[in-house]
Design an enzyme around this catalytic site. Structure first.
Site, PDB file in Angstrom:
ATOM      1  N   THR A   1       0.851  -1.191   0.000  1.00  0.00           N
ATOM      2  CA  THR A   1       0.000   0.000   0.000  1.00  0.00           C
ATOM      3  C   THR A   1       0.890   1.246   0.000  1.00  0.00           C
ATOM      4  O   THR A   1       2.001   1.236   0.510  1.00  0.00           O
ATOM      5  CB  THR A   1      -0.953   0.035   1.209  1.00  0.00           C
ATOM      6  OG1 THR A   1      -0.210   0.276   2.414  1.00  0.00           O
ATOM      7  CG2 THR A   1      -1.727  -1.261   1.338  1.00  0.00           C
ATOM      8  N   GLY A   2       0.373   2.320  -0.583  1.00  0.00           N
ATOM      9  CA  GLY A   2       1.171   3.542  -0.679  1.00  0.00           C
ATOM     10  C   GLY A   2       2.404   3.355  -1.539  1.00  0.00           C
ATOM     11  O   GLY A   2       3.488   3.848  -1.224  1.00  0.00           O
ATOM     12  N   ALA A   3       2.231   2.657  -2.676  1.00  0.00           N
ATOM     13  CA  ALA A   3       3.379   2.224  -3.478  1.00  0.00           C
ATOM     14  C   ALA A   3       3.792   3.219  -4.554  1.00  0.00           C
ATOM     15  O   ALA A   3       4.781   2.987  -5.248  1.00  0.00           O
ATOM     16  CB  ALA A   3       3.055   0.878  -4.146  1.00  0.00           C
ATOM     17  N   SER A   4       3.076   4.323  -4.701  1.00  0.00           N
ATOM     18  CA  SER A   4       3.353   5.207  -5.841  1.00  0.00           C
ATOM     19  C   SER A   4       4.426   6.243  -5.572  1.00  0.00           C
ATOM     20  O   SER A   4       4.911   6.890  -6.506  1.00  0.00           O
ATOM     21  CB  SER A   4       2.068   5.917  -6.282  1.00  0.00           C
ATOM     22  OG  SER A   4       1.584   6.758  -5.250  1.00  0.00           O
TER      23      SER A   4
ATOM     24  N   GLY B   1       7.578   7.872  -2.383  1.00  0.00           N
ATOM     25  CA  GLY B   1       8.259   7.741  -1.105  1.00  0.00           C
ATOM     26  C   GLY B   1       8.866   6.375  -0.866  1.00  0.00           C
ATOM     27  O   GLY B   1       9.343   5.705  -1.780  1.00  0.00           O
TER      28      GLY B   1
ATOM     29  N   SER C   1       7.130   3.873  13.152  1.00  0.00           N
ATOM     30  CA  SER C   1       7.978   5.052  13.322  1.00  0.00           C
ATOM     31  C   SER C   1       8.677   5.015  14.676  1.00  0.00           C
ATOM     32  O   SER C   1       8.151   4.457  15.636  1.00  0.00           O
ATOM     33  CB  SER C   1       7.129   6.320  13.218  1.00  0.00           C
ATOM     34  OG  SER C   1       7.868   7.475  13.535  1.00  0.00           O
TER      35      SER C   1
ATOM     36  N   TYR D   1      -0.399  11.390  14.743  1.00  0.00           N
ATOM     37  CA  TYR D   1       0.547  10.548  14.010  1.00  0.00           C
ATOM     38  C   TYR D   1       1.277   9.616  14.975  1.00  0.00           C
ATOM     39  O   TYR D   1       1.340   8.400  14.752  1.00  0.00           O
ATOM     40  CB  TYR D   1       1.549  11.424  13.258  1.00  0.00           C
ATOM     41  CG  TYR D   1       2.562  10.637  12.446  1.00  0.00           C
ATOM     42  CD1 TYR D   1       2.226  10.119  11.196  1.00  0.00           C
ATOM     43  CD2 TYR D   1       3.847  10.416  12.930  1.00  0.00           C
ATOM     44  CE1 TYR D   1       3.145   9.404  10.451  1.00  0.00           C
ATOM     45  CE2 TYR D   1       4.770   9.702  12.195  1.00  0.00           C
ATOM     46  CZ  TYR D   1       4.422   9.202  10.958  1.00  0.00           C
ATOM     47  OH  TYR D   1       5.339   8.478  10.225  1.00  0.00           O
TER      48      TYR D   1
END
Length: 334
Positions: free
Chosen positions: A8-11, A13, A171, A193
């Site tokens: 996920t969030g692969a596009s 960063g 994190s 966060y």
């Protein structure tokens, strides 16, 4: 048989860098890019294929802050695949981060300066908002959307013919003091966060207790401090450029300044190489970079207890039941 890996969030960063590095590890993977924006997903897919033409790369549209989108994506993945070997739960947000400059300056003259630089503890606040599903956006994106995705994909992950794994992008900023079981969405605080990342750590521990016997293992990793769209939201890019000579010097004291997504992906790729059953479920695996720029992985025991993890997991199950009933009720009325 090709391993099937979902990111996920692969596009952009660290997600994009992770995909590149996974294909360098094994170009026989079937890599599925789970992204919110289909155009950016296709651009990432084209770039990855240009670098590795023999790879099998597909994409699926999902916005993990939108629970209907998560359910649709999970249904699509169940139609496409019979199994998933690894899911990287990497998508995340830090909305409108505000740097407390006075706390930063005071921290430089305290005994905890190294800890502050490693974790950004006490330096960042964010302004959260509420999603269409009635959830806090940071919690929904970073934690609950991924939890729901895992729940919906259990038939593909818990097959019984070999271990599968989950890897959460956590994190060093995950702080126990910022999390409360009574307010696990962090409606009443200013550091959603940090709270969401601590919630992620708890959830990973709980999932191991629940699903190890079914062949599914969960780990958490931290990519360190990288220069990405998220960090550029804290300070403008030109400020980071001005700070770069200082940061390079600090790397001799603080190993968390990985700086690039490629370096930040180190721990996530290292976990891919390991046997999941051999890993410590109570450790967080950290990407680190030396003063001379070499990358390596360290492990850190997480500051949590398994009872809290268990209670949090059951709270999420109750929320899942409530959310699904609400969505079904809305569908019946439309």
């Amino acid at each position: 048989m090709r391993k099937v890996v979902l990111v996920t969030g692969a596009s952009s960063g660290v997600g994009r860098a992770l995909c590149q590095r996974l294909l360098q590890e094994d170009d026989g993977l079937h890599l599925c890019l789970a992204c919110r924006n289909p155009d950016r997903a296709e651009a990432a897919r084209a770039a990855l294929l240009a670098a590795c033409p023999s790879a099998q790369i597909t994409s699926v549209q999902v916005d993990v802050s939108d629970l209907r989108s998560v359910l649709r994506a999970a249904a699509e993945l169940r139609r496409r695949f019979q199994r998933l070997d690894c899911v990287y739960l990497n998508a995340g947000i830090m909305p409108q981060p505000q740097l407390d400059v006075s706390a930063l300056l005071l921290g430089f003259f305290s005994r905890k300066v190294i800890h502050m630089l490693c974790t950004a503890e006490g330096l960042l606040t964010q302004h959260d908002k509420v999603t269409a599903d009635g959830l806090q956006e940071v919690f929904a994106t970073n934690v609950f959307g991924h939890f729901l995705l895992v729940r919906e994909l259990e038939p593909l992950l818990c097959r019984g013919d070999g271990p599968a794994r989950l890897v959460w992008t956590s994190s060093r900023n995950a702080r126990k003091a910022n999390f409360s079981l009574q307010d696990f969405q962090h409606r009443g605080g200013q550091e959603p966060y940090s709270s969401s990342k601590y919630a992620m750590d708890l959830l990973s521990v709980a999932l191991n207790r629940k699903l190890n016997q079914r062949g599914l293992y969960s780990s958490v990793a931290c990519p360190g401090t990288m220069l990405t769209n998220m960090t550029y939201g804290i300070l403008p890019s030109f400020v980071w450029t001005l700070l770069m000579p200082i940061i390079w010097l600090l790397r001799f004291l603080v190993d968390s300044f990985t700086l690039t997504p490629h370096n930040g992906a180190e721990a996530l790729v290292w976990l891919f190489r390991q046997k999941p059953e051999s890993l410590d479920p109570l450790s967080k695996y950290l990407s680190a970079t030396s003063g001379f720029g070499s990358t390596y992985v360290t492990a850190q025991q997480m500051d949590l207890d398994e009872d809290t993890a268990e209670r949090f997991y059951h709270s999420l199950l109750e929320l899942e039941t409530h959310i699904k009933a609400t969505l079904q009720g809305a569908d019946a009325q439309s």
